[in-house]
Write an enzyme that holds these catalytic residues in place. Sequence first.
Site, PDB file in Angstrom:
ATOM      1  N   ASP A 176      56.674  35.145   8.322  1.00  9.64           N
ATOM      2  CA  ASP A 176      56.229  36.159   8.061  1.00  9.64           C
ATOM      3  C   ASP A 176      56.153  37.445   8.115  1.00  9.64           C
ATOM      4  O   ASP A 176      57.662  37.785   8.718  1.00  9.64           O
ATOM      5  CB  ASP A 176      54.812  35.910   9.054  1.00  9.64           C
ATOM      6  CG  ASP A 176      55.064  36.138  10.824  1.00  9.64           C
ATOM      7  OD1 ASP A 176      56.665  36.143  10.806  1.00  9.64           O
ATOM      8  OD2 ASP A 176      54.350  36.928  11.681  1.00  9.64           O
ATOM      9  N   GLU A 184      58.626  37.959  10.879  1.00 14.53           N
ATOM     10  CA  GLU A 184      60.224  37.761  11.326  1.00 14.53           C
ATOM     11  C   GLU A 184      59.932  36.305  12.414  1.00 14.53           C
ATOM     12  O   GLU A 184      61.055  36.239  12.254  1.00 14.53           O
ATOM     13  CB  GLU A 184      61.172  38.621  11.429  1.00 14.53           C
ATOM     14  CG  GLU A 184      61.463  39.729  10.388  1.00 14.53           C
ATOM     15  CD  GLU A 184      62.456  40.717  10.881  1.00 14.53           C
ATOM     16  OE1 GLU A 184      62.311  40.597  11.838  1.00 14.53           O
ATOM     17  OE2 GLU A 184      62.699  40.626   9.462  1.00 14.53           O
ATOM     18  N   GLU A 185      59.141  35.514  12.996  1.00 14.89           N
ATOM     19  CA  GLU A 185      58.644  35.013  13.294  1.00 14.89           C
ATOM     20  C   GLU A 185      58.190  33.540  13.681  1.00 14.89           C
ATOM     21  O   GLU A 185      58.766  32.451  13.732  1.00 14.89           O
ATOM     22  CB  GLU A 185      57.989  35.369  15.231  1.00 14.89           C
ATOM     23  CG  GLU A 185      58.380  36.737  15.633  1.00 14.89           C
ATOM     24  CD  GLU A 185      57.811  37.062  16.497  1.00 14.89           C
ATOM     25  OE1 GLU A 185      58.425  37.777  17.381  1.00 14.89           O
ATOM     26  OE2 GLU A 185      56.006  37.330  16.353  1.00 14.89           O
ATOM     27  N   GLU A 237      59.255  52.356  17.818  1.00 19.60           N
ATOM     28  CA  GLU A 237      58.858  51.269  17.025  1.00 19.60           C
ATOM     29  C   GLU A 237      57.570  51.301  17.674  1.00 19.60           C
ATOM     30  O   GLU A 237      56.486  50.783  17.692  1.00 19.60           O
ATOM     31  CB  GLU A 237      59.582  49.701  16.779  1.00 19.60           C
ATOM     32  CG  GLU A 237      59.178  48.570  16.268  1.00 19.60           C
ATOM     33  CD  GLU A 237      59.872  46.975  17.276  1.00 19.60           C
ATOM     34  OE1 GLU A 237      60.368  47.139  17.645  1.00 19.60           O
ATOM     35  OE2 GLU A 237      60.578  46.808  16.016  1.00 19.60           O
ATOM     36  N   TRP A 273      68.159  33.910  10.638  1.00 17.22           N
ATOM     37  CA  TRP A 273      67.517  35.051  10.828  1.00 17.22           C
ATOM     38  C   TRP A 273      66.390  33.494  10.438  1.00 17.22           C
ATOM     39  O   TRP A 273      66.713  32.862  10.314  1.00 17.22           O
ATOM     40  CB  TRP A 273      67.646  36.374  10.393  1.00 17.22           C
ATOM     41  CG  TRP A 273      66.626  37.696  10.328  1.00 17.22           C
ATOM     42  CD1 TRP A 273      65.711  37.430   9.301  1.00 17.22           C
ATOM     43  CD2 TRP A 273      66.948  37.996  11.305  1.00 17.22           C
ATOM     44  NE1 TRP A 273      65.528  39.078  10.361  1.00 17.22           N
ATOM     45  CE2 TRP A 273      66.061  38.856  11.674  1.00 17.22           C
ATOM     46  CE3 TRP A 273      68.877  38.480  12.935  1.00 17.22           C
ATOM     47  CZ2 TRP A 273      66.049  40.457  12.630  1.00 17.22           C
ATOM     48  CZ3 TRP A 273      68.368  39.121  13.480  1.00 17.22           C
ATOM     49  CH2 TRP A 273      66.986  40.921  13.375  1.00 17.22           C
TER      50      TRP A 273
HETATM   51  C1  NOJ Z   1      63.894  40.735  15.597  1.00 19.64           C
HETATM   52  C2  NOJ Z   1      62.319  40.276  14.731  1.00 19.64           C
HETATM   53  O1  NOJ Z   1      62.595  41.357  13.900  1.00 19.64           O
HETATM   54  C3  NOJ Z   1      61.154  40.466  15.516  1.00 19.64           C
HETATM   55  O2  NOJ Z   1      60.719  40.624  14.646  1.00 19.64           O
HETATM   56  C4  NOJ Z   1      61.039  39.283  16.479  1.00 19.64           C
HETATM   57  O3  NOJ Z   1      59.766  39.582  17.013  1.00 19.64           O
HETATM   58  C5  NOJ Z   1      62.363  39.050  17.575  1.00 19.64           C
HETATM   59  N1  NOJ Z   1      63.486  39.225  16.405  1.00 19.64           N
HETATM   60  C6  NOJ Z   1      62.057  37.826  18.181  1.00 19.64           C
HETATM   61  O4  NOJ Z   1      62.468  36.714  16.947  1.00 19.64           O
HETATM   62  C1  NOJ Z   2      60.606  44.029  13.175  1.00 14.74           C
HETATM   63  C2  NOJ Z   2      59.732  43.907  12.109  1.00 14.74           C
HETATM   64  O1  NOJ Z   2      58.540  42.855  13.080  1.00 14.74           O
HETATM   65  C3  NOJ Z   2      60.144  43.396  11.262  1.00 14.74           C
HETATM   66  O2  NOJ Z   2      58.768  43.287  10.865  1.00 14.74           O
HETATM   67  C4  NOJ Z   2      60.849  45.247  10.823  1.00 14.74           C
HETATM   68  O3  NOJ Z   2      60.991  44.310   9.593  1.00 14.74           O
HETATM   69  C5  NOJ Z   2      61.709  44.263  11.380  1.00 14.74           C
HETATM   70  N1  NOJ Z   2      61.652  44.687  12.602  1.00 14.74           N
HETATM   71  C6  NOJ Z   2      62.579  46.184  10.921  1.00 14.74           C
HETATM   72  O4  NOJ Z   2      62.063  46.847  11.174  1.00 14.74           O
END
Ligand code: NOJ
Ligand code: NOJ
Length: 569
Positions: A195, A198-199, A423, A139
């Site tokens: 960030d 999560e990227e 979402e 992750w």
């Molecule tokens: C899962 C993350 O929650 C999401 O924000 C991200 O865009 C994707 N992984 C792809 O990395």
């Molecule tokens: C993807 C989002 O980018 C992230 O901000 C969020 O925490 C997770 N999904 C779970 O909702």
Amino acid sequence: MRLTVVSGLAYACGALAASSSVGSYIASESPVAKAGVLANIGAGGSKSSGAYSGVVIASPSTSNPDYLYTWTRDSSLTFKALIDQYTSGEDTSLRTLIDEFVSAEATLQQVTNPSGSVSTGGLGEPKFNINETAFTGAWGRPQRDGPALRATAVMSYATYLYNSGNTTYVTDTLWPIIELDLNYVAGNWNQSTFDLWEEVDSSSFFTTAVQHRSLRQGIIFANLIGQTSVVSNYETQAEALLCFLQSYWNPTDNYVTANTGGGRSGKDANTVLASIHTFDLDAGCDATTFQPCSDKALSNLKVYVDSFRSIYTINDDISSDAAVATGRYPEDTYYNGNPWYLCTLAVAEQLYDALIVWDAQDYLEVTSTSLAFFQQFDSSVAAGTYDSSTSTYSTLTSAVKSFADGFTLIVANYTPSDGELSEQYSKSDGSQTSAVDLTWSYASALTAFAAEAGTSYGSWGAANLSTSSCPSTSGVSVTFEVEYDTEYGENLYITGSVSELEDWSADDALIMSSANYPTWSITVTLPASTAIQYKYLTKYNGDVTWEDDPNNEITTPASGSVTQSDSWH
Ligand code: NOJ
Ligand code: NOJ
């Protein structure tokens, strides 16, 4: 006369129609959003089976995407909204649930995970299994906004309890939880982080902004409950965070660059979310903390919104000054890169927050930085301060209200009839996509609706913060001028107490220009907000003649440029 009446009526009807449909959407969606949040909280939530008591699932979706986990960010933002409802008296039934959340988070803090143990970085772990065990898959970790957001939520609750006399529970049970998170923020804010999306692994505006807020709130809270030993460290770190926060501003294009890494434009809902989640009514429209009505945050909002106008089919044919669907950032490709409810609602919320402040302070300011934002509504508006009695104030505030409502109405338009919020909503036809029943989407509706109703919650100490002791990043331009009648072949020089003025060296002193003789001048870049001593000198056939004592002195401004006119002494 007649025309005025007719257009007045037309305007009134238009405004009425818009506000009543916003009103009816809020009336019908509020209970759905609240129920949507509650369904996703264990152990009793109807859509969160398997989640332990107080654990917030991100969404019941178990595939495409699998969101049946608990994220510290989503959970903390959601509970901040519930805690605000509880402490404001809007919903006094939430007490048990909040206590369960707090104890679930206390457990999760202690779970050793791939980011570390509680004392070696584990607090930065972004997500856990819903039975309170570590998620061990690959992750984007760590994500250092989580501890800050959790501390802010728990402190908001603890402040209320303490002030209501429940001091033992606060000191013995809540403070240790809060202190772990705040110490993590104080000790690690300067490390890189993934960030909120999560990227991107770099520094991130949202993370810095909420970290800064948590420490400032922590200082007030620690003082309130007598835990004063942490205060001076938190103050030092908060000062440094505030300085760092300034560095995200792009002064050329007038927006906040969301991440220091990532190779993107940096236009990102990250920055809008930061502004609404660090809103402090007491700070007015201060740009130092990017308050929702600050010139920087409004300019940033326009740049962010405009970046979505041409990339989503559902935004086609919407005029360039009207609300549109917005997503995380224009380069997004996650599930093909669609608008997100929580992002579009964040835009509405920032604008509603701005209206709350203008209404409270009875004026509105347009600066060169926010001019483009305000000129969307009235191309003739000029920079200035407009008292609430002026027609400019009325015109602009009602236009901003309509603009804000426009974002709520975009969300309303793409909310299915049962009110459920996923979402994302499709960029091509607005239908729901990605995770169903996203807890954070519902929470974002609750906070946007509260702001629309004019509600704001506790201050965190954002008022009157200063960046004057921050190290200067760029410097200021100073022009020195002095009149002097020279002999042919004689030239004027300047030197002084900083390296930019050659550290009092006569040999290396900077030669001035006689282009406007007998005025000699030179423009140099000097450190901002600094007291600097200097003297003029002449050189003629190798002879150096200094000005008499005392030295001249200038304190440079914080930014911009200045001209210093002296006479030789
Ligand atoms: C899962 C993350 O929650 C999401 O924000 C991200 O865009 C994707 N992984 C792809 O990395
Ligand atoms: C993807 C989002 O980018 C992230 O901000 C969020 O925490 C997770 N999904 C779970 O909702």
